[in-house]
Design an enzyme around this catalytic site. Sequence first.
Site, short mmCIF file in Angstrom:
data_model
loop_
_atom_site.label_atom_id
_atom_site.label_comp_id
_atom_site.label_asym_id
_atom_site.label_seq_id
_atom_site.Cartn_x
_atom_site.Cartn_y
_atom_site.Cartn_z
N HIS A 77 -5.09 0.96 -10.61
CA HIS A 77 -4.81 2.24 -11.26
C HIS A 77 -4.75 3.38 -10.25
O HIS A 77 -5.58 3.43 -9.34
CB HIS A 77 -5.92 2.59 -12.27
CG HIS A 77 -5.95 1.69 -13.45
ND1 HIS A 77 -6.63 0.49 -13.43
CD2 HIS A 77 -5.40 1.81 -14.67
CE1 HIS A 77 -6.49 -0.09 -14.61
NE2 HIS A 77 -5.75 0.68 -15.38
N ASP A 128 -3.72 -1.19 16.09
CA ASP A 128 -2.40 -0.70 16.47
C ASP A 128 -2.45 0.16 17.73
O ASP A 128 -1.62 0.03 18.62
CB ASP A 128 -1.79 0.11 15.32
CG ASP A 128 -0.43 0.67 15.67
OD1 ASP A 128 0.45 -0.12 16.09
OD2 ASP A 128 -0.24 1.89 15.55
#
EC number: 4.6.1.17
Length: 161
Positions: A77, A128
Amino acid sequence: MSTLTHFNAKGEAHMVDVGDKSVTHRVAVAEGHITMEPETLALIRSGTHKKGDVLGIARVAGIMASKKTSELVPLCHPISLTHVEVELSTADSPPSVHCRVTAETRGQTGVEMEALTAVQVALLTVYDMCKAVDRFMTMGGVRLVHKSGGKSGTWDLKGSG
């Protein structure tokens, strides 16, 4: 054990109806870590990485990810977060960065997925930013350690904290 709630009577995936649930203050805490070579940790700690402040950028990435959780997890949700805190700390043995996220809302559904998503993306950001100097980094230990609010009340992972 409870039944899976994201499937209807036909076995088809659906978003759970939370419309009749009470609005309560809900909190979730999740954690995880990324291990690395000692030289990589030293680079992160020194703040001299050529891509910038690794921990600062990972913190912001985690916060941003928590707000995008419902776009990444199909049956999650969209919720209004009232607070997200991303804590990053380093350790020497093994050389690692530990991430702990606290997410909060006042709503009809919990914030566990938002906290877990924030941890994953914060750690992924460390990876990263450092992959050019360390291909041996490993993420792990991602788990929920606390939740409170709602009908099920408070739950804590034993031995966490």
